[in-house]
Enzyme design. Structure first.
Site, PDB file in Angstrom:
ATOM      1  N   ASP A 145      53.266   6.644  89.103  1.00 12.44           N
ATOM      2  CA  ASP A 145      52.832   6.653  87.693  1.00 12.44           C
ATOM      3  C   ASP A 145      51.471   6.018  87.382  1.00 12.44           C
ATOM      4  OD1 ASP A 145      55.569   6.917  87.980  1.00 12.44           O
ATOM      5  OD2 ASP A 145      56.080   5.414  86.483  1.00 12.44           O
ATOM      6  N   GLU A 153      62.310   7.387  81.110  1.00 13.75           N
ATOM      7  CA  GLU A 153      61.273   6.521  81.668  1.00 13.75           C
ATOM      8  C   GLU A 153      59.961   6.731  80.912  1.00 13.75           C
ATOM      9  OE1 GLU A 153      62.608   6.203  86.303  1.00 13.75           O
ATOM     10  OE2 GLU A 153      61.296   7.881  85.886  1.00 13.75           O
TER      11      GLU A 153
HETATM   12  C1  FRU Z   1      58.728   6.448  86.930  1.00 13.12           C
HETATM   13  C2  FRU Z   1      59.204   5.116  87.478  1.00 13.12           C
HETATM   14  C3  FRU Z   1      59.179   4.073  86.398  1.00 13.12           C
HETATM   15  C4  FRU Z   1      59.059   2.794  87.166  1.00 13.12           C
HETATM   16  C5  FRU Z   1      58.181   3.197  88.308  1.00 13.12           C
HETATM   17  C6  FRU Z   1      58.459   2.469  89.585  1.00 13.12           C
HETATM   18  O1  FRU Z   1      58.247   7.316  87.902  1.00 13.12           O
HETATM   19  O2  FRU Z   1      60.510   5.250  88.020  1.00 13.12           O
HETATM   20  O3  FRU Z   1      60.279   4.120  85.523  1.00 13.12           O
HETATM   21  O4  FRU Z   1      58.506   1.754  86.400  1.00 13.12           O
HETATM   22  O5  FRU Z   1      58.357   4.583  88.491  1.00 13.12           O
HETATM   23  O6  FRU Z   1      57.493   2.743  90.551  1.00 13.12           O
END
Ligand code: FRU
Length: 472
Positions: free
Chosen positions: A22, A194
């Site tokens: 992300d 998320e």
């Molecule tokens: C989304 C996620 C988020 C988390 C991150 C961990 O892709 O699962 O919810 O903060 O990646 O790397």
């Protein structure tokens, strides 16, 4: 050994090496766009989550800087956001503006923490009062996105909490109180929620007619399998977000397989709302065959809203800055039939095509075509569907589901289809009808497959085409 330079994108961010997911902390400050992202500094698989840091003055050329945030006694550094604290509401900056990041500390539980920087994001100090939002007993409790809400004169923070979004308010970025929640009974729930975002946009550029847009990524449960991003159109009064439309309606920002966890930039000086996403999918992210890096971002996109048959909808276009790195314009216009062999070459290209639909049931543009296959970007006239077909796009041993066709419904009014295809080494992004339909897919063509060919299959269609190399 095993390095894959021909898949390294020309105009989007990819790390020098190792894993990313992300985008985090996207913010403009003091002449620079900052891009942080989920990163494993010591491996090409997910782990040791830290914030990688890169800066750019034009959103196209990125300079990677030392890692900004590393795991500590509260845990790994999961996703989050950053803002400019212009008036030092936080008290960290001696009355001057500074950068504040809110992120998830992922240890025994997920909690929200703060870090601040007084040197244009080069170094960060973690707040000694962390966590600023402790875990209330919810397992999935993460990804804070913060913005300043002018009418109520306070900071607002969105948080993904399992199957819903929680909304918090604060005067100083340190003390947070929960204001409301949204979504347990709305939208798609095939996976955990998320990476939320929330912003206001004018409809068709009319500042007197605005809507708020709530962004929620979901994994799994996306329309192309695995991860995807949904959005809701509605109103936000500073406390509560209220969505329009039926509760079971689901709107996807991008119906390709590879656009996840997008986040919008904070503090963009000219008021544009810009975002970018992680060009991957949790279904197979760990098996992406690039090396020595694994993971990259989409091209930055400008967001807007427009009136559509089903109500107000989101539109996305590549940022204007992308046109500044176009070179070597080639153009063609004429009638396409089955026998046509109009062809261009390039593996990092921006293609602008207009089709006047005729008798051909399928029209479009093949990219990354050659001995090793092709990636077909097409429009199926009878089905009213825009699609990307990567069933024969080259390296497909990513996962079982990888070789597939992904589509999205698209109405073409007046018989004129307008396509923009940004094909960049190992990714295809398709924007149709001025950004009303968007598809993003990864592909792994072999290095000799660099042909671009407009086509009309099974009939005829008139087309006009411009092809530019993208050369930062
Ligand atoms: C989304 C996620 C988020 C988390 C991150 C961990 O892709 O699962 O919810 O903060 O990646 O790397």
């Amino acid at each position: 050994a095993g390095e894959t330079p021909h898949w390294r994108p020309a105009v989007r961010f990819a790390p020098e090496r190792n894993w990313i997911n992300d985008p985090n902390g996207l913010v403009f400050f003091d002449g620079e766009y900052h891009l942080f992202c989920q990163h494993n500094p010591s491996g090409d698989q997910w782990g040791n989550m830290s914030w990688l840091h890169a800066v750019s003055t034009d959103l196209v050329r990125w300079q990677e800087l030392p890692v900004a945030l590393e795991p500590d006694e509260l845990g790994a550094i999961f996703s989050g956001s950053a803002v400019v604290d212009h008036h030092d509401t936080s008290g960290f900056f001696g009355g001057k503006p500074g950068l504040v990041a809110l992120y998830t500390s992922a240890g025994d539980s997920q909690q929200q923490s703060l870090a601040h920087s007084s040197d244009r994001g080069r170094t960060w100090t973690k707040y000694d009062g962390n966590p600023v939002i402790p875990n209330p007993g919810i397992a999935d409790f993460r990804d804070p996105k913060v913005f300043w809400h002018e009418p109520t004169g306070r900071w607002v923070l969105l948080l993904a909490a399992g199957d819903r979004i929680q909304i918090y308010g604060s005067p100083n970025l340190r003390d947070w109180e929960q204001l409301s929640e949204f979504g347990a009974e709305r939208g798609a729930h095939g996976g955990v929620w998320e990476c939320p975002d929330l912003f206001e946009l004018p409809v068709d550029g009319d500042p007197a007619r605005t809507r708020w847009v709530m962004i929620v990524s979901i994994n799994p449960g996306g329309p192309a399998g695995g991860s995807a991003t949904q959005y809701f159109i509605g109103d936000f009064d500073g406390t509560t977000f209220t969505a329009e439309g039926p509760a079971d309606e689901v709107r996807w920002a991008d119906r390709g397989a590879d656009f996840y966890a997008p986040q919008s930039f904070s503090d963009v000086p000219d008021g544009r709302r810009l975002w970018l996403g992680w060009t991957s999918n949790w279904d197979y992210a760990a098996a992406i065959p690039t090396s020595p890096w694994r993971g990259m971002m989409s091209t930055p996109r400008e967001l807007g809203l427009t009136d559509a048959a089903g109500g107000v909808q989101l539109v996305q276009r590549p940022v204007a800055e992308l046109s500044d790195v176009r070179a070597n314009r080639r153009a063609w216009g004429g009638v396409l039939t089955d026998g046509s062999d109009v062809e261009f070459r390039g593996s990092a290209v921006d293609v602008v095509a207009t089709f006047r639909l005729g008798t051909a049931p399928v029209v479009g543009v093949d990219v990354f075509a050659g001995p090793g296959g092709r990636t077909r970007v097409g429009y199926d006239v009878a089905a009213g569907e825009l699609f990307v077909d990567r069933t024969d796009s080259g390296e497909a041993q990513v996962s079982q589901q990888f070789p597939a066709r992904h589509g999205t419904p698209l109405a073409v009014d007046g018989g004129v289809l307008a396509l923009r295809v940004v094909a960049d080494r190992s990714c295809v992004e398709v924007f149709a009808q001025d950004g009303r339909a968007v598809l993003t897919d990864l592909v792994f063509p072999d290095s000799g497959s660099d042909r671009i060919a407009p086509f009309a299959a099974g009939g005829r269609a008139e087309a006009e085409l411009e092809v530019f190399d993208l050369t930062p």
